[in-house]
Design an enzyme around this catalytic site. Structure first.
Site, PDB file in Angstrom:
ATOM      1  N   HIS A 211      25.189  -9.552  -3.753  1.00  0.00           N
ATOM      2  CA  HIS A 211      25.133  -8.198  -3.185  1.00  0.00           C
ATOM      3  C   HIS A 211      23.912  -7.406  -3.662  1.00  0.00           C
ATOM      4  O   HIS A 211      23.531  -6.422  -3.050  1.00  0.00           O
ATOM      5  CB  HIS A 211      26.445  -7.440  -3.412  1.00  0.00           C
ATOM      6  CG  HIS A 211      26.605  -6.888  -4.789  1.00  0.00           C
ATOM      7  ND1 HIS A 211      26.996  -7.655  -5.854  1.00  0.00           N
ATOM      8  CD2 HIS A 211      26.437  -5.645  -5.290  1.00  0.00           C
ATOM      9  CE1 HIS A 211      27.053  -6.909  -6.939  1.00  0.00           C
ATOM     10  NE2 HIS A 211      26.725  -5.673  -6.626  1.00  0.00           N
ATOM     11  N   GLU A 249      25.356  -1.995 -17.771  1.00  0.00           N
ATOM     12  CA  GLU A 249      26.585  -1.372 -17.248  1.00  0.00           C
ATOM     13  C   GLU A 249      27.301  -0.660 -18.380  1.00  0.00           C
ATOM     14  O   GLU A 249      27.336  -1.165 -19.505  1.00  0.00           O
ATOM     15  CB  GLU A 249      27.503  -2.440 -16.671  1.00  0.00           C
ATOM     16  CG  GLU A 249      26.911  -3.153 -15.483  1.00  0.00           C
ATOM     17  CD  GLU A 249      27.933  -4.093 -14.853  1.00  0.00           C
ATOM     18  OE1 GLU A 249      28.612  -3.667 -13.911  1.00  0.00           O
ATOM     19  OE2 GLU A 249      28.055  -5.228 -15.330  1.00  0.00           O
ATOM     20  N   ASP A 268      27.933 -14.406 -14.786  1.00  0.00           N
ATOM     21  CA  ASP A 268      28.314 -13.261 -13.953  1.00  0.00           C
ATOM     22  C   ASP A 268      27.093 -12.501 -13.418  1.00  0.00           C
ATOM     23  O   ASP A 268      27.105 -12.036 -12.285  1.00  0.00           O
ATOM     24  CB  ASP A 268      29.188 -12.313 -14.795  1.00  0.00           C
ATOM     25  CG  ASP A 268      29.813 -11.203 -13.958  1.00  0.00           C
ATOM     26  OD1 ASP A 268      30.295 -11.508 -12.852  1.00  0.00           O
ATOM     27  OD2 ASP A 268      29.825 -10.040 -14.411  1.00  0.00           O
ATOM     28  N   HIS A 273      22.246 -12.078 -10.005  1.00  0.00           N
ATOM     29  CA  HIS A 273      21.509 -10.824  -9.816  1.00  0.00           C
ATOM     30  C   HIS A 273      20.157 -10.810 -10.564  1.00  0.00           C
ATOM     31  O   HIS A 273      19.133 -10.452  -9.993  1.00  0.00           O
ATOM     32  CB  HIS A 273      22.348  -9.623 -10.261  1.00  0.00           C
ATOM     33  CG  HIS A 273      23.730  -9.601  -9.672  1.00  0.00           C
ATOM     34  ND1 HIS A 273      24.010 -10.099  -8.427  1.00  0.00           N
ATOM     35  CD2 HIS A 273      24.915  -9.151 -10.155  1.00  0.00           C
ATOM     36  CE1 HIS A 273      25.297  -9.948  -8.168  1.00  0.00           C
ATOM     37  NE2 HIS A 273      25.871  -9.381  -9.202  1.00  0.00           N
ATOM     38  N   LYS A 369      27.600  -5.452 -20.727  1.00  0.00           N
ATOM     39  CA  LYS A 369      28.712  -4.547 -20.424  1.00  0.00           C
ATOM     40  C   LYS A 369      28.863  -3.583 -21.593  1.00  0.00           C
ATOM     41  O   LYS A 369      28.527  -3.916 -22.733  1.00  0.00           O
ATOM     42  CB  LYS A 369      30.017  -5.350 -20.296  1.00  0.00           C
ATOM     43  CG  LYS A 369      30.011  -6.371 -19.169  1.00  0.00           C
ATOM     44  CD  LYS A 369      30.551  -5.774 -17.896  1.00  0.00           C
ATOM     45  CE  LYS A 369      30.700  -6.831 -16.826  1.00  0.00           C
ATOM     46  NZ  LYS A 369      30.699  -6.241 -15.474  1.00  0.00           N
TER      47      LYS A 369
HETATM   48  C1  BG6 Z   1      29.211  -8.229  -9.932  1.00  0.00           C
HETATM   49  C2  BG6 Z   1      29.739  -8.661 -11.270  1.00  0.00           C
HETATM   50  O1  BG6 Z   1      28.583  -9.300  -9.282  1.00  0.00           O
HETATM   51  O2  BG6 Z   1      28.268  -7.194 -10.102  1.00  0.00           O
HETATM   52  C3  BG6 Z   1      30.343  -7.486 -12.015  1.00  0.00           C
HETATM   53  O3  BG6 Z   1      30.724  -9.665 -11.097  1.00  0.00           O
HETATM   54  C4  BG6 Z   1      29.364  -6.346 -12.094  1.00  0.00           C
HETATM   55  O4  BG6 Z   1      30.750  -7.874 -13.317  1.00  0.00           O
HETATM   56  C5  BG6 Z   1      28.808  -6.022 -10.715  1.00  0.00           C
HETATM   57  O5  BG6 Z   1      30.044  -5.219 -12.617  1.00  0.00           O
HETATM   58  C6  BG6 Z   1      27.675  -5.023 -10.810  1.00  0.00           C
HETATM   59  O6  BG6 Z   1      27.336  -4.614  -9.512  1.00  0.00           O
HETATM   60  P1  BG6 Z   1      26.737  -3.165  -9.252  1.00  0.00           P
HETATM   61  O7  BG6 Z   1      26.463  -3.152  -7.792  1.00  0.00           O
HETATM   62  O8  BG6 Z   1      27.773  -2.179  -9.695  1.00  0.00           O
HETATM   63  O9  BG6 Z   1      25.499  -3.097 -10.107  1.00  0.00           O
END
Ligand code: BG6
Length: 519
Positions: A211, A249, A268, A273, A369
């Site tokens: 995403h 995060e 993860d 990402h 995290k």
């Molecule tokens: C997800 C992870 O792919 O991305 C999560 O599994 C994480 O652990 C999240 O919190 C973060 O996405 P965003 O869009 O909030 O930065």
């Protein structure tokens, strides 16, 4: 009384012109496997509703929710309305739009390994083709637990739901499959999943979601690099001192302990990402923006990553601490987490991209995290000016130029430059030149899922991970995992919640005479 802000019209804000799509997606039906789960409620349904609201969905668009929960069509519609009311980025829900969208929502209770259920699903899709004009076009969305992915793919194949010839409908009808993350848990399992997918779908029909690629600011990195003439000439080892990519995060693992215990930060976030952000930052300019050309260039970056040395990776796990003024638990005290877990919630690493452009330029990556704030960014730190002619000048905190692409929050770009402090004497300091999405475009960015679902419907996989991208990224993760497996168990926790990670992470960058940015 204060007036509620209204969205400017096209005449008031010509930058909204982008809202008009150059082409519309074909009519289609989407089957969401895992339709009673969290992802559907939080992300998929709000994204589909917002696409409907902006009139991006084709006429007759239909969703068939498929899951084990014994819901009826009515239950599905009601639960999805609740989800949209709670999670949609646009509020309040427009009931006229919702009612017409909800007419296209259906639900099929099923067990994912039950062959007969797929025959029922096939009959249901054919009926939808006849009654709602969806033309035999299908998107299969795998939003279940990953263990079900191969099961569902094989069953789709066995029931021939993906084959145009079986539908007796319009010639040229298409089938596509969207696969959620995690895509495997290591290289062998990712390869196995790719093999299963390819027994049913051709690679161009497979849409592996990350995403981050749907985020406006990540896509803006392409535009920033390749639509401006002035940055590309300095985007290399001659001018760039180093690059820092951060996905920080403040949240913990929320209620995902069972998943996170098997994943950790490396699987993860780093595998997907962070690797995507790295490849977009370091890639060569593609000759065009076709899916294959762009992904070829990204894969070249992943292929050029030098094997990581032990001293170049640091892992951490949060203990109890304070975030935003609230006391929070340590990772080991979270639900479904082993009290002696050695799963990492933080990773920092130094990577090198061994090619002509980047040789010996360090890329520092980190994610964690329960850090003090939520901030994702790509920071390009340029080399200092080679000579400062202002020897007698007072300098207030002068730092080298940094270009920061803020992915979230405060989406935008900023460039740190030296400026003269106003006054009769020559004094200087570093200032920011800022571009903020919010104030420049006066519109709220769509959610990543809106863009990605629409791209899939349009048949454009540019912003989805290709087979070789996923496998290359797993190769790096497996190399690190193998290294960790040989080390004595780490002494966790090694950072308190609400701090910027373990001390070793500071040491990792400080030994090179550099420092982590505080985003
Ligand atoms: C997800 C992870 O792919 O991305 C999560 O599994 C994480 O652990 C999240 O919190 C973060 O996405 P965003 O869009 O909030 O930065």
């Amino acid at each position: 009384m204060a007036q509620a802000p209204t969205t400017p019209t096209l005449e008031q804000n010509p930058l909204r012109e982008w809202l008009i799509l150059p082409r519309s997606p074909d009519p289609s039906a989407m089957v969401i496997f895992g339709a009673s789960g969290d992802l559907t409620a939080r992300k998929l349904m709000p994204a589909l509703y917002n696409l409907a609201l902006n009139r991006y969905l084709p006429s007759g668009f239909t969703v068939v929710g498929a899951a084990v929960t014994p819901w009826s069509d009515e239950d599905f519609r009601k639960n999805m309305l609740d989800a949209v009311t709670k999670y949609s980025r646009t509020q309040p829900v427009d009931h006229q739009v919702w009612s017409s969208f909800a007419e296209g929502l259906f639900y099929l209770p099923m067990s994912f390994d039950d062959g007969e259920a797929y025959a029922r699903l096939g009959a249901c899709l054919e009926k939808i083709d006849r009654e709602r004009g969806t033309g035999g076009n299908r998107v299969f969305y795998l939003a279940t637990l990953p263990d079900f992915f191969p099961v569902i793919i094989k069953q789709i194949g066995a029931a021939k739901l993906h084959l145009e010839s079986q539908r007796g409908t319009t010639a040229g009808a298409w089938s596509r499959v969207i696969v959620e993350k995690p895509f495997g848990h290591d290289l062998p399992s990712a390869r196995e999943l790719n093999d299963v997918l390819h027994t049913v779908f051709r690679e161009p029909e497979v849409y592996r979601i990350d995403h981050y690629l749907g985020k406006e600011t990540v896509q803006n990195t392409f535009v920033f690099r390749f639509a401006n003439g002035i940055f590309e000439p300095i985007w290399n080892r001659r001018y760039v001192d180093h690059v820092q990519i951060t996905v920080a995060e403040d949240i913990g693992i929320e209620r995902r302990g069972a998943y996170y215990e098997k994943a950790g930060a490396l699987r993860d976030i780093v595998q997907n990402h962070l690797m995507q952000l790295l490849s977009i930052t370091a890639m060569e300019p593609p000759v065009n923006f076709d899916a294959e050309t762009v992904r070829d260039e990204k894969v070249k970056v992943l292929k050029s990553i030098r094997p990581v040395l032990e001293q170049d990776v640091v892992r951490g796990q949060y203990g109890p601490g304070w975030v935003a003024g609230q006391p929070v638990k340590g990772y080991r005290e979270e639900e479904h987490v082993a009290p002696d877990s050695i799963v990492e919630t933080y990773v920092a690493m130094r990577l090198f991209v061994d090619n002509w452009r980047w040789a010996e330029t360090p890329f520092y990556l980190r994610t964690g995290k329960r850090l003090p704030s939520r901030a994702s960014e790509i920071a390009i730190q340029f080399k200092s000016a080679p000579h400062l002619p202002f020897q007698k000048t007072a300098v207030v905190g002068l730092t080298p130029n940094v270009l920061v692409m803020r992915i979230q929050p405060h989406e935008g770009t900023s460039l740190k430059i030296a400026a003269k402090i106003p006054g009769p004497v020559m004094r200087m300091r570093t200032v920011n030149m800022d571009f903020f999405y919010g104030s420049s475009f006066l519109i709220e960015s769509p959610d990543a899922y809106e863009r990605l679902i629409l791209d899939c419907m349009l048949g454009d996989p540019t912003l989805f991970a290709r087979e070789d991208e996923v496998e290359r990224a797993w190769g790096l993760v497996d190399q690190i995992e193998a290294m960790w497996a040989k080390q004595p168990p780490p002494r966790f926790p090694n950072y308190a919640a609400g701090t910027w990670g373990p001390e070793e992470a500071d040491a990792l960058i400080e030994r090179d005479g550099r420092r982590w940015r505080r985003p």
